[in-house]
Design a protein around this motif. Structure first.
Motif, PDB file in Angstrom:
ATOM      1  N   SER A  93     -19.928  -0.661 -28.015  1.00 52.89           N
ATOM      2  CA  SER A  93     -20.765   0.429 -29.100  1.00 52.89           C
ATOM      3  C   SER A  93     -20.397   0.770 -30.373  1.00 52.89           C
ATOM      4  N   CYS A  94     -21.136   1.563 -30.727  1.00 54.05           N
ATOM      5  CA  CYS A  94     -19.980   1.871 -32.323  1.00 54.05           C
ATOM      6  C   CYS A  94     -18.761   2.511 -32.261  1.00 54.05           C
ATOM      7  N   GLU A  95     -18.966   3.550 -30.702  1.00 57.24           N
ATOM      8  CA  GLU A  95     -17.774   3.981 -30.465  1.00 57.24           C
ATOM      9  C   GLU A  95     -16.305   3.166 -30.300  1.00 57.24           C
ATOM     10  N   SER A  96     -16.251   1.754 -29.485  1.00 54.34           N
ATOM     11  CA  SER A  96     -16.340   0.609 -29.651  1.00 54.34           C
ATOM     12  C   SER A  96     -14.884   0.829 -30.718  1.00 54.34           C
ATOM     13  N   CYS A  97     -15.298   0.747 -31.864  1.00 48.28           N
ATOM     14  CA  CYS A  97     -14.306   0.929 -33.189  1.00 48.28           C
ATOM     15  C   CYS A  97     -14.340   2.471 -34.148  1.00 48.28           C
ATOM     16  N   HIS A  98     -14.984   3.415 -33.482  1.00 47.44           N
ATOM     17  CA  HIS A  98     -14.705   4.996 -34.062  1.00 47.44           C
ATOM     18  C   HIS A  98     -14.828   5.924 -32.898  1.00 47.44           C
ATOM     19  N   HIS A  99     -13.579   5.951 -32.456  1.00 44.87           N
ATOM     20  CA  HIS A  99     -13.097   6.734 -31.720  1.00 44.87           C
ATOM     21  C   HIS A  99     -13.958   8.056 -32.066  1.00 44.87           C
ATOM     22  N   PRO A 120     -12.322  -7.854 -41.458  1.00 45.31           N
ATOM     23  CA  PRO A 120     -11.785  -8.307 -42.352  1.00 45.31           C
ATOM     24  C   PRO A 120     -10.337  -6.792 -42.715  1.00 45.31           C
ATOM     25  N   ARG A 121     -11.602  -5.489 -42.315  1.00 42.29           N
ATOM     26  CA  ARG A 121     -10.959  -4.379 -43.129  1.00 42.29           C
ATOM     27  C   ARG A 121     -10.684  -3.015 -41.400  1.00 42.29           C
ATOM     28  N   ASN A 122     -10.167  -2.139 -42.002  1.00 42.32           N
ATOM     29  CA  ASN A 122      -9.650  -0.755 -41.374  1.00 42.32           C
ATOM     30  C   ASN A 122     -10.856  -0.224 -40.930  1.00 42.32           C
ATOM     31  N   TYR A 131     -20.948  12.097 -47.363  1.00 39.14           N
ATOM     32  CA  TYR A 131     -20.808  12.737 -48.178  1.00 39.14           C
ATOM     33  C   TYR A 131     -20.510  11.729 -49.537  1.00 39.14           C
ATOM     34  N   ASN A 132     -19.921  10.470 -49.479  1.00 40.19           N
ATOM     35  CA  ASN A 132     -19.795   9.758 -49.774  1.00 40.19           C
ATOM     36  C   ASN A 132     -21.000   9.537 -50.955  1.00 40.19           C
ATOM     37  N   ALA A 133     -20.153   8.646 -52.184  1.00 36.98           N
ATOM     38  CA  ALA A 133     -21.722   8.450 -53.578  1.00 36.98           C
ATOM     39  C   ALA A 133     -21.628   6.956 -52.737  1.00 36.98           C
ATOM     40  N   PHE A 135     -21.006   3.403 -49.780  1.00 42.39           N
ATOM     41  CA  PHE A 135     -20.167   3.413 -48.726  1.00 42.39           C
ATOM     42  C   PHE A 135     -20.138   2.070 -48.512  1.00 42.39           C
ATOM     43  N   THR A 136     -18.969   2.013 -47.123  1.00 37.62           N
ATOM     44  CA  THR A 136     -18.027   0.898 -47.155  1.00 37.62           C
ATOM     45  C   THR A 136     -16.674   1.266 -48.168  1.00 37.62           C
ATOM     46  N   TRP A 137     -15.658   0.523 -47.434  1.00 42.81           N
ATOM     47  CA  TRP A 137     -15.003   0.493 -48.412  1.00 42.81           C
ATOM     48  C   TRP A 137     -14.841  -0.232 -49.924  1.00 42.81           C
ATOM     49  N   SER A 138     -15.639  -0.939 -49.638  1.00 40.82           N
ATOM     50  CA  SER A 138     -16.159  -1.364 -51.203  1.00 40.82           C
ATOM     51  C   SER A 138     -17.249  -2.044 -51.373  1.00 40.82           C
ATOM     52  N   ASP A 147     -28.368   2.149 -45.310  1.00 42.56           N
ATOM     53  CA  ASP A 147     -28.051   1.220 -46.040  1.00 42.56           C
ATOM     54  C   ASP A 147     -26.750   0.051 -45.257  1.00 42.56           C
ATOM     55  N   GLN A 148     -25.966   1.158 -44.836  1.00 42.70           N
ATOM     56  CA  GLN A 148     -24.489   1.225 -43.920  1.00 42.70           C
ATOM     57  C   GLN A 148     -24.826   0.359 -42.808  1.00 42.70           C
ATOM     58  N   ILE A 149     -25.558   1.526 -41.756  1.00 38.74           N
ATOM     59  CA  ILE A 149     -25.856   1.228 -40.441  1.00 38.74           C
ATOM     60  C   ILE A 149     -26.652   0.252 -39.938  1.00 38.74           C
ATOM     61  N   VAL A 159     -19.568 -11.050 -37.438  1.00 31.25           N
ATOM     62  CA  VAL A 159     -19.350 -10.266 -35.631  1.00 31.25           C
ATOM     63  C   VAL A 159     -19.568  -8.976 -35.516  1.00 31.25           C
ATOM     64  N   GLU A 160     -20.152  -7.856 -35.154  1.00 35.10           N
ATOM     65  CA  GLU A 160     -19.790  -6.518 -34.558  1.00 35.10           C
ATOM     66  C   GLU A 160     -20.815  -6.361 -33.754  1.00 35.10           C
ATOM     67  N   LEU A 161     -21.372  -5.719 -33.443  1.00 37.29           N
ATOM     68  CA  LEU A 161     -22.265  -6.039 -32.317  1.00 37.29           C
ATOM     69  C   LEU A 161     -23.121  -7.126 -31.658  1.00 37.29           C
ATOM     70  N   PHE A 309     -11.462  -0.248 -54.819  1.00 37.69           N
ATOM     71  CA  PHE A 309     -11.930  -0.101 -53.226  1.00 37.69           C
ATOM     72  C   PHE A 309     -12.139   1.088 -53.891  1.00 37.69           C
ATOM     73  N   ARG A 310     -13.075   1.839 -52.441  1.00 33.91           N
ATOM     74  CA  ARG A 310     -13.172   3.794 -52.762  1.00 33.91           C
ATOM     75  C   ARG A 310     -11.931   4.212 -52.712  1.00 33.91           C
ATOM     76  N   PRO A 311     -12.004   5.259 -53.220  1.00 29.20           N
ATOM     77  CA  PRO A 311     -11.020   6.170 -53.225  1.00 29.20           C
ATOM     78  C   PRO A 311     -11.280   6.880 -51.421  1.00 29.20           C
TER      79      PRO A 311
HETATM   80  C1  HEC Z   1     -16.266  -3.796 -34.632  1.00 28.75           C
HETATM   81  C2  HEC Z   1     -16.266  -2.602 -34.989  1.00 28.75           C
HETATM   82  C3  HEC Z   1     -17.200  -2.093 -35.501  1.00 28.75           C
HETATM   83  C4  HEC Z   1     -18.190  -1.724 -34.733  1.00 28.75           C
HETATM   84  C5  HEC Z   1     -18.508  -2.038 -33.882  1.00 28.75           C
HETATM   85  C6  HEC Z   1     -18.413  -0.357 -35.684  1.00 28.75           C
HETATM   86  N1  HEC Z   1     -17.833  -0.244 -37.118  1.00 28.75           N
HETATM   87 FE1  HEC Z   1     -18.584   0.836 -37.903  1.00 28.75          FE
HETATM   88  N2  HEC Z   1     -17.834   0.383 -39.260  1.00 28.75           N
HETATM   89  C7  HEC Z   1     -15.866  -0.379 -38.943  1.00 28.75           C
HETATM   90  C8  HEC Z   1     -15.260  -0.671 -40.670  1.00 28.75           C
HETATM   91  C9  HEC Z   1     -14.410  -2.008 -40.217  1.00 28.75           C
HETATM   92  C10 HEC Z   1     -15.591  -0.339 -40.905  1.00 28.75           C
HETATM   93  C11 HEC Z   1     -15.262  -0.916 -42.883  1.00 28.75           C
HETATM   94  C12 HEC Z   1     -16.500  -1.297 -42.891  1.00 28.75           C
HETATM   95  C13 HEC Z   1     -16.182  -2.353 -44.708  1.00 28.75           C
HETATM   96  O1  HEC Z   1     -16.013  -1.692 -45.550  1.00 28.75           O
HETATM   97  O2  HEC Z   1     -16.861  -3.374 -45.140  1.00 28.75           O
HETATM   98  C14 HEC Z   1     -16.790   0.241 -40.684  1.00 28.75           C
HETATM   99  C15 HEC Z   1     -17.475   1.669 -41.333  1.00 28.75           C
HETATM  100  C16 HEC Z   1     -19.242   2.277 -40.964  1.00 28.75           C
HETATM  101  C17 HEC Z   1     -19.277   3.517 -41.805  1.00 28.75           C
HETATM  102  C18 HEC Z   1     -18.995   3.710 -43.528  1.00 28.75           C
HETATM  103  C19 HEC Z   1     -18.262   5.145 -43.513  1.00 28.75           C
HETATM  104  C20 HEC Z   1     -17.876   5.117 -44.547  1.00 28.75           C
HETATM  105  O3  HEC Z   1     -17.560   6.462 -44.777  1.00 28.75           O
HETATM  106  O4  HEC Z   1     -18.673   4.876 -45.826  1.00 28.75           O
HETATM  107  C21 HEC Z   1     -20.254   3.677 -41.095  1.00 28.75           C
HETATM  108  C22 HEC Z   1     -21.266   4.637 -41.680  1.00 28.75           C
HETATM  109  C23 HEC Z   1     -19.822   3.114 -39.606  1.00 28.75           C
HETATM  110  N3  HEC Z   1     -19.009   2.489 -40.078  1.00 28.75           N
HETATM  111  C24 HEC Z   1     -21.088   4.222 -38.422  1.00 28.75           C
HETATM  112  C25 HEC Z   1     -21.144   3.008 -37.861  1.00 28.75           C
HETATM  113  C26 HEC Z   1     -22.212   2.962 -36.864  1.00 28.75           C
HETATM  114  C27 HEC Z   1     -22.694   3.687 -36.685  1.00 28.75           C
HETATM  115  C28 HEC Z   1     -21.832   2.173 -35.679  1.00 28.75           C
HETATM  116  C29 HEC Z   1     -23.044   1.652 -34.275  1.00 28.75           C
HETATM  117  C30 HEC Z   1     -23.899   0.911 -34.632  1.00 28.75           C
HETATM  118  C31 HEC Z   1     -20.532   0.948 -35.885  1.00 28.75           C
HETATM  119  N4  HEC Z   1     -20.281   1.727 -36.927  1.00 28.75           N
HETATM  120  C32 HEC Z   1     -19.758  -0.052 -35.398  1.00 28.75           C
HETATM  121  C33 HEC Z   1     -16.037  -1.543 -37.373  1.00 28.75           C
HETATM  122  C34 HEC Z   1     -16.719  -1.429 -36.901  1.00 28.75           C
END
Ligand code: HEC
Ligand code: HEC
Length: 401
Positions: A93-99, A120-122, A131-133, A135-138, A147-149, A159-161, A309-311
Motif C-alpha cells: 500500500s502507500c503505507e509500505s513506503c510511508h510509515h 531511484p529515490r528515498n 505546502y510545497n510549491a 512535488f517530489t524531490w525534483s 499530479d504526484q499521487i 513499479v511502485e503499486l 533538487f527541491r530543498p
Molecule cells: C515503493 C515505495 C512507494 C510507494 C508504494 C508510494 N510512495 Fe510515495 N514516494 C516514494 C518516493 C521514493 C518518493 C519520492 C519520489 C520522487 O522524488 O520521484 C515519494 C513521494 C511521494 C509524495 C511527494 C511528497 C513531496 O513532498 O513532494 C507524495 C505526496 C507521496 N509520495 C504519496 C504517496 C501515496 C499517496 C502513495 C500511495 C498511492 C505512495 N506515495 C506510494 C515512495 C513510495
C-alpha cells in the motif's frame, strides 16, 4: 529574482494542465471521467482551517477547486492509503513506503516497489507536504498533490503499486464489490454514481495527504509564543541555522523550513519553484550526478539542470533518516558536515569526484568552519522539529487495525 540560476514557469503557466493529465491517465471506460469534484462546492479558508485543525501560527494550505476537501474524502483516502489491494499484486500500500511513525517515510536508503524494483529515490515525508510549491524531490511540473499521487499508483518505471493499464479494471473492481468501500465512496462522492474510478481514488488519497498536518513540535510551540519550548542548546542551533555563516535559512525557511512553499492565499504569479545543486556529487569533475538520477535534468535535458533538487522540508527530520534524494547521507551530523565542507568528496568508485568543486553547485553552499559543539547545537535544533503527536495521531493511523 530569488532563484536566478533558472527561468521558472509561473504557477499560472502550468496549473491548467490537471484536466489533461487526468484525461491521459484514466483508461477509457472508467465512467464519465468526472467524478472528482463532489458538486458540494469548495470550502472557504476558515472552514478548511477548522476541518484540518490548522493552528493560528500556520497558514491554510492551498486546495484546488477541482478537488474540494471534505471529511468524507479524507476518510476514504485514509482507508485506501493503508490498503494493499491498491497494488496490482496485493503486496503493498502507500503505507509500505510511508510509515506514520517515521513521519511517513520508510527508513530505507531507497524505496522498494511492489515487484521488488528499487526506486531511484528515498521516500519523502508527507507531514505538511501539501505546502510545497512543487512535488517530489525534483519536478517543476507537479504543482498539485494530485499530479504526484497518480504516479505511485500507475507508474511502470519504476513499479511502485503497479496498477498499469492491463490490471486497472481488476484493481478497481476489488473496491467496487466491497460493501465498506461502497459506503465510503458513496459518502465521499455523493453526487456521482459512476462507481469506483481511478480519478476518485486519486482525489480521496490526495485529500488524506492534504490533511496530514504536523503542527505541534517544540518549534511550533516556540512560534506560537511559548518562550521556553526549546532548550538553550536548541536555541543556539536555531541561531546558527539562521546565521550567514551556516546559510541554512536561505533555502530552508518558513513554517516548513523550505523555500518551496505556497498556501491558500499565495498569489499564483509569485509562487516560485526553487531547486538547488548541493554539491553531493561531481563525477569526474564534470558536474555530473549518478546517471540514473540527475534531478531536474531528467525532465528538462538541460545540462545546467544537473543535480538540481527541491530543498526538502525539515519537519520531523530527526525521524526521516537516511537523508537526501538518494538516502546517501546516514545522519544529521553528517548532513551538517557535508554543508560545512561545501560539498561531498567521494574518493573511490564509480561516483568519485569532489562535490565542492561541482561547477553547478549553488553559490550558497560555500562551506564554513564549525566546532563539534556548534554541529551538535544545530542537530539539537533539528530535533525540535519532531512532532510526537503527529507520529501517533489516530486520525492518520491505519483504520484496519
Ligand atoms: C515503493 C515505495 C512507494 C510507494 C508504494 C508510494 N510512495 Fe510515495 N514516494 C516514494 C518516493 C521514493 C518518493 C519520492 C519520489 C520522487 O522524488 O520521484 C515519494 C513521494 C511521494 C509524495 C511527494 C511528497 C513531496 O513532498 O513532494 C507524495 C505526496 C507521496 N509520495 C504519496 C504517496 C501515496 C499517496 C502513495 C500511495 C498511492 C505512495 N506515495 C506510494 C515512495 C513510495
Ligand atoms: C542552497 C540551498 C540550501 C542550503 C543553503 C542548505 N540546504 Fe539543506 N537541502 C537543500 C536541498 C536542495 C536539499 C535536497 C538535496 C538533495 O537531495 O540532493 C537539502 C536537503 C537537506 C536535508 C535532508 C532532508 C531529507 O529529508 O533528506 C537536511 C537535513 C538539510 N538539507 C539541512 C540543512 C542545513 C542544516 C543547512 C545549513 C547548514 C542546509 N540544509 C543548507 C538546499 C539547501
Amino acid at each position: 529574482m530569488p532563484f536566478p540560476h533558472r527561468s521558472l514557469p509561473t504557477f499560472r503557466d502550468i496549473f491548467g494542465r490537471w484536466g489533461l493529465i487526468l484525461a491521459l491517465a484514466i483508461v477509457a471506460g472508467s465512467g464519465c471521467g468526472g467524478g472528482g469534484g463532489d458538486g458540494s462546492g469548495a470550502l472557504d479558508e476558515t472552514a478548511v482551517r477548522q476541518l484540518l485543525r490548522i493552528p493560528a501560527h500556520m497558514a491554510v494550505p492551498a486546495v484546488p477547486e477541482f478537488n474540494p476537501i471534505t471529511a468524507e474524502k479524507i476518510e476514504l483516502g485514509r482507508h485506501l492509503f493503508y490498503d494493499k489491494r491498491l497494488s496490482a499484486n496485493g503486496t503493498q500500500s502507500c503505507e509500505s513506503c510511508h510509515h506514520q511513525s517515521l513521519a511517513f517515510t520508510d527508513g530505507a536508503v531507497r524505496s522498494v516497489g511492489s515487484t521488488g524494483v528499487v526506486h531511484p529515490r528515498n521516500s519523502q515525508g508527507l507531514g505538511n507536504a501539501m505546502y510545497n510549491a512543487s512535488f517530489t524531490w525534483s519536478n517543476d511540473t507537479f504543482v498539485w498533490l494530485e499530479d504526484q499521487i497518480v504516479v505511485p499508483i500507475i507508474s511502470d518505471n519504476p513499479v511502485e503499486l503497479g496498477v498499469t493499464d492491463n490490471v486497472r479494471a481488476e484493481v478497481l473492481s476489488r473496491f467496487e464489490t466491497d460493501p465498506l468501500y461502497q459506503s465510503l465512496f458513496a459518502a465521499a462522492f455523493p453526487n456521482d454514481d459512476a462507481g469506483v474510478t481511478l480519478n476518485k481514488i486519486i482525489f480521496a488519497l490526495t485529500s488524506f495527504c492534504r490533511a496530514l498536518v504536523t503542527s505541534n513540535s517544540p518549534y511550533d510551540r516556540l512560534l506560537a509564543g511559548e518562550d521556553s519550548a526549546l532548550t538553550a542548546r536548541q536555541l543556539d542551533g536555531l541561531r546558527l541555522f539562521n546565521s550567514e555563516r551556516f546559510e541554512c535559512f536561505h533555502c530552508h525557511s518558513g513554517i516548513n523550513l523550505t523555500v518551496s512553499y505556497r498556501d491558500f492565499n499565495s498569489d499564483p504569479e509569485t509562487v516560485t519553484f526553487p531547486f538547488f545543486n548541493n554539491g553531493l556529487y561531481n563525477i569526474g569533475g564534470s558536474g555530473d550526478y549518478p546517471i540514473h538520477d540527475q534531478g531536474l535534468f531528467n525532465l528538462t535535458a538541460d545540462p545546467a539542470d544537473r543535480g538540481l533538487f527541491r530543498p526538502q522540508s525539515l519537519r520531523n527530520v530527526a525521524v526521516t533518516a537516511p537523508y537526501m534524494h538518494d538516502g546517501s547521507i546516514a545522519t544529521l551530523e553528517e548532513v551538517i558536515r557535508h554543508y560545512a565542507r561545501g560539498g561531498r568528496l567521494i574518493e573511490n568508485g564509480p561516483n568519485a569526484g569532489d562535490g565542492r568543486l561541482n561547477p553547478l553547485k549553488s553559490g550558497l553552499i560555500r562551506g564554513f568552519q564549525a566546532t563539534d559543539e556548534e554541529v551538535a547545537a544545530v542537530v539539537a535544533f533539528l530535533k525540535s522539529l519532531t512532532d510526537e503527536t503527529f507520529l501517533t495521531d489516530p486520525r492518520f493511523s491505519n483504520p484496519f487495525q
